[in-house]
Design an enzyme around this catalytic site. Structure first.
Site, short mmCIF file in Angstrom:
data_model
loop_
_atom_site.label_atom_id
_atom_site.label_comp_id
_atom_site.label_asym_id
_atom_site.label_seq_id
_atom_site.Cartn_x
_atom_site.Cartn_y
_atom_site.Cartn_z
NE ARG A 43 -2.67 -1.21 3.51
CZ ARG A 43 -2.90 -2.37 4.12
NH1 ARG A 43 -3.53 -3.34 3.47
NH2 ARG A 43 -2.51 -2.56 5.36
CG PHE A 70 -11.26 -7.12 -5.86
CD1 PHE A 70 -12.35 -7.97 -5.99
CD2 PHE A 70 -10.44 -6.95 -6.97
CE1 PHE A 70 -12.60 -8.66 -7.18
CE2 PHE A 70 -10.67 -7.62 -8.15
CZ PHE A 70 -11.76 -8.47 -8.26
CB ALA A 120 -14.04 -6.09 -9.43
CG ASP A 122 -5.22 -6.88 -2.34
OD1 ASP A 122 -4.70 -7.99 -2.56
OD2 ASP A 122 -5.43 -6.42 -1.20
CB CYS A 165 -3.95 -13.13 -0.73
SG CYS A 165 -5.74 -13.20 -0.95
#
Length: 394
Positions: free
Chosen positions: A213, A228, A277, A297, A337
């Site tokens: 970030r 997201f 999205a 993300d 992730c």
């Protein structure tokens, strides 16, 4: 609270199980147990088939992961002092982070030699996760050591993860010491936001993307889009450098928090929109919209190995469309992730998306996990974050 010390109980493991430890991985599975220790979970000594002592481990009778290596010192007494020393080493590693943020991970499980233990700091409070039956028996000395080492005002257990069920443990959220607020203000590289330790995602916020970030905040410019967005953590950093930021999420409740976080920082250039999205990006592509900075993300699309093929299609589609929305010279920060999406697969997916986008995309920087989320080369399970900063060259 229960306490634990080293015991005489012994587990005998196969040569294959012993080889895993020798190769640097701390787990031994049920299939590699030759002789089970006593049924009660806790700490046991471990030997190979020839009687060679291998060390001491957390023992979980109900789990597929039966043994988790704690120490190779067979005669070590794993008491309150041992936990204090091991935790102190992990906390000392994070000392540089205090100048950058008030929230970060103090213990990253196997990455810190403390298997199945997670400890996150949120200012003056801690949130812990004890995610194995063997570790649960050491709850008392762990809590006492954390109190002594940090001087925290409260410790909350977020024991709501599904892995606790597989360990034969109850799923609950419970106060272990002091008091922990429902909301805690976090400072991160000059940005402030509210974490929700009792009800928020993970232990209250996504701490693992903190440094990414900050990177986005340094390079952001022009018209920016954060897909997201959840509570707007990336969007808040984008707002520091971009002229206009749109934070996108399917959850209206999450966007309410994002809007409140923007107000907390005095950012009038951050807007929110409730939308899917994938659909939004397709609509923007048809409309010919362009953005100077985009962040992707998404949540973990591949939560299991079997979900990987579908996840790859989803990752490629969302990245392809984001690439097409970039203005010439625009920047895309994209991340995954999903543990099952390996680094090579992540890069292959981005290459395929770039090829199909019709854009010349340059790789500016590859990103991984920050200091407080150590990823051990011999323990791939300790790493899951992959990130890339890309630039549209045309």
């Amino acid at each position: 609270m229960p306490t634990t010390t080293a015991t005489a109980t012994v587990a005998v493991v196969s040569a294959r199980g012993a080889q895993r430890w020798d190769a640097g991985h701390p787990w031994i599975y049920r299939s590699d147990l030759i002789e089970r220790p006593a049924d009660a979970p806790g700490i046991v000594r471990v030997r190979d088939p020839r009687g060679r002592p291998l060390g001491q481990a957390l023992w979980s009778p109900a789990s597929e992961i039966s043994l988790r290596l704690l120490t190779r010192e067979v005669d070590a007494v794993i008491d309150a002092g041992w936990w204090h020393d091991r935790l102190g080493t992990a906390l000392a590693r994070r000392a540089p982070l205090a100048a950058q943020a008030s929230a970060y991970r103090l213990v990253h499980g196997e990455g810190d030699g403390l298997p199945s233990l997670v400890v996150d700091r949120y200012d003056r409070w801690l949130v812990v996760q004890l995610m194995s039956a063997g570790l649960e028996q050491a709850r008392g000395p762990i809590v006492e050591a954390l109190r002594a080492l940090t001087g925290c005002e409260g410790i909350l257990a977020r024991h709501d993860a599904a892995v606790r069920t597989r360990e034969g443990l109850p799923r609950e959220t419970a106060l272990l010491f002091g008091d922990v607020p429902q909301e805690i203000e976090v400072a991160e590289h000059g940005v402030r936001y509210l974490a929700a330790p009792w009800t928020g995602q993970k232990t209250g916020a996504f701490l693992d993307q903190r440094e990414n970030r900050a990177l986005v905040g340094r390079v952001a410019r022009g018209r920016a889009l954060d897909c997201f967005s959840y509570h707007g953590s990336f969007a808040l950093h984008l707002a520091r450098g971009a002229d206009d930021v749109l934070a996108l999420d399917v959850s209206a409740h999450a966007l309410e928090r994002a809007h409140a976080n923007a107000a907390r920082n005095g950012y009038a250039n951050l807007r929110t929109r409730e939308a899917n999205a994938f659909e939004f990006l397709r609509e923007e592509e048809r409309a010919g919209t362009r953005y100077d900075t985009i962040v992707l993300d998404p949540p973990a699309f591949a939560k299991t190995r079997g979900a990987l093929p579908g996840a790859l299609r989803g990752y490629k589609d969302v990245n392809l469309r984001a690439m097409r929305l970039l203005a010439p010279g625009g920047l895309l920060f994209t991340a995954s992730c999903s543990y099952h999406l390996t680094k090579p697969l992540f890069l292959e997916m981005l290459e395929a998306a770039a090829a199909d986008s019709g854009r010349r995309m340059a790789l500016r920087e590859l990103r991984g996990q920050p200091l407080d989320h150590p990823e051990l080369l011999t323990v791939p399970e300790t790493g899951y974050i992959k990130g890339a900063l890309l630039e549209a060259m045309d």
